[in-house]
Design a protein around this motif. Structure first.
Motif, PDB file in Angstrom:
ATOM      1  N   GLU A 412      38.336  71.315  54.122  1.00 24.99           N
ATOM      2  CA  GLU A 412      37.384  72.345  53.703  1.00 24.99           C
ATOM      3  C   GLU A 412      36.303  72.555  54.745  1.00 24.99           C
ATOM      4  OE1 GLU A 412      36.098  70.955  49.928  1.00 24.99           O
ATOM      5  OE2 GLU A 412      37.904  71.634  48.864  1.00 24.99           O
ATOM      6  N   ASP A 413      35.831  71.482  55.374  1.00 26.70           N
ATOM      7  CA  ASP A 413      34.819  71.638  56.431  1.00 26.70           C
ATOM      8  C   ASP A 413      35.380  72.443  57.602  1.00 26.70           C
ATOM      9  OD1 ASP A 413      32.992  70.260  54.977  1.00 26.70           O
ATOM     10  OD2 ASP A 413      33.244  68.352  56.029  1.00 26.70           O
ATOM     11  N   LYS A 414      36.631  72.155  57.937  1.00 20.93           N
ATOM     12  CA  LYS A 414      37.244  72.876  59.054  1.00 20.93           C
ATOM     13  C   LYS A 414      37.383  74.362  58.720  1.00 20.93           C
ATOM     14  CE  LYS A 414      39.344  72.848  63.083  1.00 20.93           C
ATOM     15  NZ  LYS A 414      38.666  72.408  64.329  1.00 20.93           N
ATOM     16  N   LEU A 418      35.572  77.593  60.576  1.00 20.78           N
ATOM     17  CA  LEU A 418      36.327  78.717  61.123  1.00 20.78           C
ATOM     18  C   LEU A 418      35.867  80.037  60.522  1.00 20.78           C
ATOM     19  CD1 LEU A 418      39.962  77.276  61.232  1.00 20.78           C
ATOM     20  CD2 LEU A 418      38.379  77.619  63.134  1.00 20.78           C
ATOM     21  N   LEU A 419      35.606  80.007  59.218  1.00 22.45           N
ATOM     22  CA  LEU A 419      35.123  81.221  58.569  1.00 22.45           C
ATOM     23  C   LEU A 419      33.788  81.656  59.144  1.00 22.45           C
ATOM     24  CD1 LEU A 419      36.067  80.494  54.833  1.00 22.45           C
ATOM     25  CD2 LEU A 419      37.181  82.082  56.396  1.00 22.45           C
ATOM     26  N   VAL A 540      45.529  80.800  69.261  1.00 20.92           N
ATOM     27  CA  VAL A 540      46.235  80.857  67.975  1.00 20.92           C
ATOM     28  C   VAL A 540      46.234  79.466  67.351  1.00 20.92           C
ATOM     29  CG1 VAL A 540      47.709  82.777  68.701  1.00 20.92           C
ATOM     30  CG2 VAL A 540      48.493  80.432  69.024  1.00 20.92           C
ATOM     31  N   TYR A 541      46.384  79.454  66.034  1.00 17.37           N
ATOM     32  CA  TYR A 541      46.385  78.186  65.307  1.00 17.37           C
ATOM     33  C   TYR A 541      47.792  77.679  65.023  1.00 17.37           C
ATOM     34  CZ  TYR A 541      41.573  79.599  64.448  1.00 17.37           C
ATOM     35  OH  TYR A 541      40.275  79.993  64.618  1.00 17.37           O
ATOM     36  N   GLU A 584      43.853  69.113  61.190  1.00 22.19           N
ATOM     37  CA  GLU A 584      42.806  69.272  60.185  1.00 22.19           C
ATOM     38  C   GLU A 584      42.996  70.534  59.348  1.00 22.19           C
ATOM     39  OE1 GLU A 584      39.126  69.097  62.270  1.00 22.19           O
ATOM     40  OE2 GLU A 584      39.121  66.905  62.372  1.00 22.19           O
ATOM     41  N   LEU A 585      43.910  71.389  59.770  1.00 25.32           N
ATOM     42  CA  LEU A 585      44.191  72.608  59.000  1.00 25.32           C
ATOM     43  C   LEU A 585      45.351  72.412  58.029  1.00 25.32           C
ATOM     44  CD1 LEU A 585      43.827  75.296  61.800  1.00 25.32           C
ATOM     45  CD2 LEU A 585      42.176  74.682  60.030  1.00 25.32           C
TER      46      LEU A 585
END
Length: 1444
Positions: A412-414, A418-419, A540-541, A584-585
């Motif tokens: 959630e922190d990650k 990003l948001l 990109v992720y 972490e995603l």
């Protein structure tokens, strides 16, 4: 290179100059003055690296703040450093402190440290500040337990961002448990003992809870194993029977072939033996000889025999293969169950070690999320992808939901970061979330990788690369894509023969997939020819590829004939393989276990191929083979032997010539006669009835012995077989491999071939290595060649099976404290695994080295005796699990022993533990205990934990001695009676109890709430927490319930048939359930005064009860009154479910109870003669249904609310009726209509005004009417209707005022002997008669026939104590209960009298304590003798029986 070196030195020199300048030290004099500097400081800049510290060897304090330091260096030359500040820097790890052994204070806050490590040597450290770092894993906090002096710890600062670990639950409790020396945590004072005790208690409770759950999982595995064993026995039954039948026939044929050609003529010796023997033996021997002659003389027949033997062997191979298949199925299913249990245990341990921050929740069909994720898996499964393998469907076996607080917090922190950085809307963010599948690498340990993902998440890209994988985490939206590597690996292993033999042609049938929530973010397709690496795809992720075409072509290559379908799905997002760069995603959320379903019947499965198929066809083929020619004629079985029979069977003339003897297929159980066959070399005794081989001993030339298919339980009898080379003991009942191997080792030194298959060995997995370790000359074991490597390994294992100096050194430790870790291992196991051996190789041992040993772990060492332990005087923790120990010994000097584990041995008694007074944990699971030794338990006063599961314990007697017991695990034993629960009632500290698997658990109705009721202090029972609702249900059902167990508890024994008197006054009994009633067949007297009974309840079933005391209860009826279900209370509805409660046994309508006679009701309690119902608040006698007690002779109803005498129609045998102190006003016509035999009637202290309807009482001898409302003397004249009345009392009535009634009564009732407690003398009667004949002025006054002054009537106005009816035995109620000698066994019912002691002072309340006394009636006549007026005569008259 040199220029770089010079530049580096120049740079370091600049840094050192700045350091000197900041601390006022001349750089030029640093060499001279540096050694005197004890403190250095460096703030904000100028010190990017820790250099130059070697110039300050006496440095005690170093402060570095606001620098760009990433590593701690240069402290090797500062051994005196006591205080170190490296704050607001860029440290990523704690290191470089190995030489700073004097360090006391360490400040490392506001860095980037993620792990707490490399502090093991800092034993003097007192202060540690590491707040505002990146520590996320709660297990990192357990490393702080290695700092024994740590008193101040800071991990969270309220003014700045805390470590993520501080946001997890139970963070502070975890630290306080691991660091008991802590005085201050963050900003809080935690020095209070109460705080630390609370943390300690919380952790201990959690460890007990998880230990209980682990044991529950292990117990379920044991239950599964037993179930599989039973199934295996059932499946094996038919093959085993067929094998025995075929082998028997085979051995018969082999025996016939082994005998050489002979003549049909019987030898002379045989003729003689037959002549002397029974006829059937003669015939049998004749048939035997004829068959042998035929076979040996006819080549065609002999050829047929050989053909039949080969056919029999082929059938035996088939059935043996069938048994092997059943065994493989059993091993496969057991392995699956074991694997599932191990996963469950690891999940539980993970929860414990994470202090609840990781929780694995198993779903069921009622959970909405369970159904959702089952549907998710089904939606990602396409049967067409598996068409090659014949898979048509998939079944979900299990779904585990993953709750990992740390991973979720990181995820959630990650996402939030990003948001914030990319300005993504919430809607767009959710669109980029995918639920993807991950299957662990099949080439690695599935369990280890799964647990690592659940606990720490997926590996980073760097770790992926280090393992030779692509630089991203692989996922897929399709199950077939995810499973591809596992399926290929399983098929490859099978084709290469690297897997165990299996009947299943689909080795990948069972699988598991991890379902993760993945933020794919910005993504793009993978470019052909480029490796998956973040450097190739900047910005990109994640990346993806469509695998439809490639995947299907790969499957086609695997199996010919596959075709491509669903080409339109090639570009579908549901058929992509994803690669995510940032771990972490990814958030793992579920594990789904599933099984592939096949429809093709030609492809065998583990269960369907040969396990469940019908064996009838094979049995028919067996019969066909058995009936082939030649068919041997049935031969009679030999039951015994003698010399002549031996000669006949062996086809010899003298005993000394017999070298081969075949006694196959008889019914022999002993063969002592062969002891004279000293030349015997080959002996066959298969298919007989032998249980031992004692008769086969001291035969020096015996080389081959076949004792298969018997009932051997031991090989103990074998002696002196020095030349025995081959031994067959298959299909027997041998269980003790070590003992039997020891016999063979001693008495068969030349043994080369041994076959022990198909015996019920106690530990079959250890049989082969045990035998090979002791019988070193064997070349073949169980028809398998013994390899040299295998033999050497077995010998080595056998050598280590004794406790000696080498084993003590290898398996001992010397630590003095248990590690503070959340582990469920025993202390001995924990220290053995965590600590290195203190005895170095080649290190010289101290003389008292054994006294230093505190820990000993000898698990799984095949130890048979506990020896060489006498010098371990400081031993505190010991474990001897999984050995072959049969006796607890050698611990007499280990007086400090605190924990002892002896699981899975052969121990039968605990007698060797008597002196271990410090022992607080004892585990003896899986042994052969039959009882708990009371004398041993007396010495274990400190025991708080006892586990004795899977034994043969039949009773809990003696367990009450363990007053300190907190946990008791005694499941899977032979405890069969519920009264054993009473042994636990005194263990008020007991909070965890496990009784599962004992016989009484299944037999006892409402077992769980029964135990909860009797042990209200329990917190968990059988692995399940005790709920408050269960406690309430237990109270409602069992409070006040009198059962056989209650009786045993009260009396201290369970010899119910010896009980004659049962006295349980003031026990608050509400219901009686004495079942089975036959146990109480000798009970004659029951006293339940001062209880809460509303009916007779289960008392009506006592077969021989004669006296019943129910005073001071709430009796409404003999049987409970029927109520409609809507009118019943919840408690009464609960009672109605108890079969012996009395509810639902009454079918009479309310009208028939309340009104009208009850004589039509079925009689009850035919043996009851005396009934006490005083002080029950009874108002309606008809509702009592007393008429059903047809044999009642004495009825006591005083002290009730009765207004009318009724309901006595069936009491025709009644002799005494007591109705004192009620509210009776009148006597009706039916009151005493059936009491023609009544002798005594007591109606004192009522409201009677008229004496009507007493005429049926023609046998009444005594009438008490004291304290009523009789006013008219004419009412007393009505007593003339009582011809047998001898004693009358009307004291306290208006008519008796001033005693003017006495002359009239004396004159009216000539048969009267006693009036108002005073004897009527002859002189008084004569005077009254004379006065009545002489008219006088007194005659005008009724009731005043003569003045009182003229009549001497001593005690006339003094209340008199009436006759004793029930005597109170001196010593209290216990005299009634234990007075077994008062009532003899063969006493005639008619020879009892019943007396009741009454305190008849008019103004004093009568006591409710009533006991019952039986007196033998020796009266031969019915007349009551007259007595004198003195007290002694009055007491004597009280002993005269009142009725026959």
């Amino acid at each position: 290179m040199l220029s770089n070196e010079k530049q580096k030195n120049r740079s370091e020199e600049e840094v050192i100059k700045k350091l000197c300048m900041a601390n006022g030290v001349p750089y030029e004099k640093i060499a001279q003055e540096g050694s005197s500097i004890t403190s250095l400081e460096m703030f904000f800049s100028g010190f990017p690296r820790m250099v130059g510290l070697s110039f300050f060897p006496r440095l005690c304090q170093l402060t570095i703040i606001g620098q760009n330091i990433e590593h701690i260096d240069g402290l090797e030359c500062c051994p005196l450093l006591q205080e170190l500040w490296i704050v607001q820097c860029h440290l990523t790890e704690i290191s470089g402190l190995q030489n700073c052994l004097q360090l006391e204070k360490l400040y490392l806050y506001e860095n980037k440290i993620s792990e707490i490590k490399n502090l093991d040597l800092q034993v003097h450290l007192e202060v540690l500040w590491i707040n505002n770092n990146c520590i996320t894993k709660i297990k990192e906090l357990s490393h702080l337990a290695r700092l024994p002096r740590l008193s101040e710890l800071a991990l969270k600062d309220p003014t700045s961002t805390p470590n993520p670990v501080c946001l997890l639950c139970n963070y502070d409790t975890h630290i306080l448990y691991h660091v008991p020396s802590l005085q201050r945590l963050d900003i809080y004072d935690v020095s209070s003992k109460q705080i630390k005790d609370a943390a300690e208690s919380a952790v201990m409770k959690k460890m007990m809870y998880y230990n209980m759950r682990v044991r529950t999982a292990q117990r379920k595995l044991a239950e599964t194993r037993l179930s599989l064993i039973e199934r295996k026995k059932t499946l094996s039954q038919s093959p085993e029977e067929c094998i025995k039948t075929l082998t028997r026939a085979l051995k018969f044929l082999e025996r016939e072939l082994s005998v050489g050609p002979v003549s049909c003529k019987k030898p002379a010796c045989l003729s003689e033996s037959v002549a002397e023997g029974p006829p059937h033996l003669d015939e049998g021997l004749t048939e035997r000889n004829e068959s042998i002659s035929d076979i040996s003389q006819d080549p065609a027949t002999e050829h047929k025999v050989h053909a039949k033997i080969e056919a029999l062997r082929e059938r035996l191979k088939l059935w043996t293969r069938r048994l092997d298949e059943i065994h493989i199925w059993y091993e496969h299913d057991l392995a699956r169950a074991t694997n599932r249990m191990e996963y469950t245990v690891q999940f539980l341990l993970m929860e414990l070690e994470s202090v609840g921050n990781i929780r694995l929740e198993e779903g069921c069909s009622t959970d909405p999320w369970f159904t959702s994720y089952c549907d998710l898996l089904l939606s990602r499964f396409s049967p067409s992808d598996y068409k090659t393998y014949g898979i048509t469907d998939i079944r979900v076996d299990r779904v585990i939901r993953i709750h990992n607080s740390a991973l979720r917090l990181c995820f959630e922190d990650k996402i939030h970061s990003l948001l914030a950085s990319e300005d993504l809307s919430s809607q767009n963010y959710r669109r980029q979330l995918e639920y993807l599948f991950y299957v662990v690498d099949p080439e690695k340990c599935e369990k280890d990788e799964t647990l690592q993902i659940l606990q720490e998440g997926f590996k980073t890209t760097e770790q992926q690369k280090a393992n030779g994988k692509e630089g991203a985490i692989p996922f897929s939206s399709s199950l077939s894509v995810s499973e591809r590597s596992r399926i290929e690996y399983a098929l490859r292993q099978t084709s290469q023969g690297r897997t165990k033999h299996s009947m299943d042609t689909m080795p990948f049938r069972h699988g598991q997939v991890i379902v993760s929530k993945v933020f794919v973010g910005k993504s793009m397709p993978i470019r052909d020819g480029e490796p998956v690496d973040r450097s190739n795809y900047p910005g990109v992720y994640s990346v993806y590829r469509s695998v439809e075409t490639k995947h299907r072509s790969a499957m086609s290559e695997e199996r010919p004939g596959s075709t491509k379908t669903h080409a339109d799905l090639e570009s579908s997002p549901r058929r992509r393989q994803w690669f995510v760069f940032d771990h972490e995603l990814v958030l793992p959320e579920y594990i789904i276990y599933y099984e592939y379903i096949t429809q093709d019947k030609d492809k065998p499965t583990l269960l369907s191929h040969s396990i469940d198929r019908d064996p009838s066809n094979d049995v028919a083929l067996d019969k066909e083979v058995l009936n082939r020619e030649p068919v041997l004629k049935p031969q009679p079985k030999l039951l015994s032997l003698d010399d002549k029979i031996l000669l006949s069977v062996a086809r010899a003339n003298v005993l000394s010539q017999i070298t081969v003897l075949n006694l196959h297929g008889n019914s022999l159980s002993n063969i002592k006669e062969i002891s004279s066959l000293m030349a015997l070399r080959h002996l066959t005794v298969s298919f007989n009835e032998f249980t031992h081989l004692d008769d086969i001993s001291h035969m020096p030339n015996l080389e081959v012995l076949d004792a298969s298919f018997n009932h051997l339980v031991t090989l103990e009898g074998l002696r002196g077989l020095g030349q025995l080379k081959q031994l067959d003991v298959r299909w027997n009942k041998l269980t003790k491999v070590r003992e039997d191997t020891a016999v063979l080792r001693k008495h068969t030194p030349a043994l080369l071939k041994l076959d022990t298959r198909y015996n019920p060995w106690n530990r079959p997995e250890a049989v082969r290595m045990t035998i090979l370790g002791h019988l070193t000359n064997l070349t073949h074991l169980d028809d398998v060649l013994v390899a040299e490597e295998e033999a050497a390994e077995a010998v080595q294992m056998a050598a280590g099976s004794k406790i000696n100096q080498a084993s003590l050194l290898a398996h001992s430790r010397t630590e003095s404290d248990r590690p503070r870790t959340l582990s469920l291992l025993s202390t001995a196991q924990l220290l053995y695994h965590l600590s290195p051996s203190p005895w170095g190789l080649g290190k010289e041992l101290d003389q008292d080295w054994t006294a230093k040993i505190t820990t000993l772990n000898l698990d799984n060492q095949r130890i048979s005796k506990m020896i060489s332990l006498s010098k371990l005087v400081n031993l505190r923790w010991a474990s001897f699990n999984d050995n072959e120990i049969s006796k607890v010994e050698g611990l007499d000097n280990c007086l400090k022993l605190e924990e002892l584990s002896l699981n899975n041995n052969n121990i039968c008694t605990l007698s060797g533990l008597t002196r271990l007074h410090c022992l607080n944990r004892l585990s003896v699971d899986g042994n052969r205990l039959t009882s708990l030794d009371v004398s041993t338990l007396d010495g274990l006063s400190s025991l708080s934990f006892l586990s004795a599961e899977n034994n043969c314990i039949a009773s809990l007697h003696g367990i009450q001695r363990l007053r300190s017991l907190l946990e008791l695990y005694i499941g899977s034993n032979q405890i069969s009676t519920s009264r054993d629960i009473y042994c636990l009632k005194g263990l008020t500290n007991l909070i965890i109890l496990d009784l599962c698997g004992n016989p009484f658990v299944e037999k006892l109705e409402n077992y769980r709430i029964y135990v909860v009721f009797h042990l209200p202090f329990l917190k968990a029972l059988d692995g399940i927490a005790v709920e408050a609702s269960e406690c309430e249900s237990a109270k409602n059902m069992f409070m006040g319930r009198l059962t056989s167990d209650t009786v045993a508890e009260k009396l201290g024994h369970s010899n119910y048939t010896e009980i004659t008197h049962l006295n349980l006054q003031a026990c608050s009994i509400r219901i009686v359930d004495l079942s089975p009633p036959d146990l109480f067949r000798n009970v004659r007297c029951v006293n339940l005064d001062h209880s809460n009974l509303t009916s007779f309840s289960g008392l009506i079933h006592l077969p021989n009860i004669k006296a019943l005391c129910l005073n001071y209860n709430h009796i409404e009826s003999i049987l409970p009154r029927q109520k409609t279900q809507t009118h019943l209370t919840s408690r009464q509805i609960l009672y109605s479910k108890v079969c012996s409660s009395g509810y639902s046994q009454q079918s009479t309508s309310k009208a028939s109870r309340d009104t009208g006679p009850t004589g039509s009701l079925e009689p009850l309690m035919g043996s009851l003669e005396v009934l006490h119902l005083s002080h029950n608040g009874i108002s309606n006698m008809a509702n009592l249904q007393l008429s059903r007690l047809t044999n009642l002779k004495a009825l006591f109803l005083e002290g009730n609310e009765i207004t009318q005498v009724e309901g006595l129609e069936g009491l025709r045998q009644l002799r005494e009726l007591v109705l004192n102190r009620n509210r009776i006003k009148t006597l009706t016509k039916n009151s005493f209509a059936a009491q023609a035999l009544l002798l005594e009637l007591h109606l004192a202290q009522n409201r009677i005004r008229e004496l009507n309807h007493l005429d049926p009482l023609i046998e009444l001898c005594k009438l008490s009417l004291d304290m009523n409302k009789l006013q008219d003397i004419a009412e007393l004249d009505k007593l003339e209707a009582l011809p047998s009345l001898k004693e009358l009392s009307v004291v306290g009535n208006p008519v008796a005022r001033n005693s003017v009634h006495r002359p009239a009564v004396v004159l009216c009732l000539p048969q009267l002997r006693v009036l108002d407690g005073v004897d009527i003398t002859l002189e008084e009667r004569t005077r009254v008669e004379l006065l009545s004949a002489d008219p006088s002025p007194y005659s005008h006054h009724p009731g005043a026939l003569l003045p009182t002054s003229e009549v001497n009537l001593p005690g006339l106005l003094v209340p008199h104590n009436p006759t004793l009816r029930v005597m109170s035995v001196s010593g209290g109620p216990q005299n009634v209960i234990h007075g077994h000698s008062v009532l003899q066994n063969n006493i005639d019912e008619e020879h009892y009298t019943y007396k009741c002691k009454k305190h008849k002072h008019i103004n004093v309340a009568r006591s409710g304590q009533t006991d019952i006394y039986f007196r033998h009636n020796r009266r031969t006549g019915s007349n009551i003798p007259t007595t004198t007026g003195n007290r002694q005569q009055e007491q004597d008259s009280s002993l005269i029986p009142k009725w026959r």
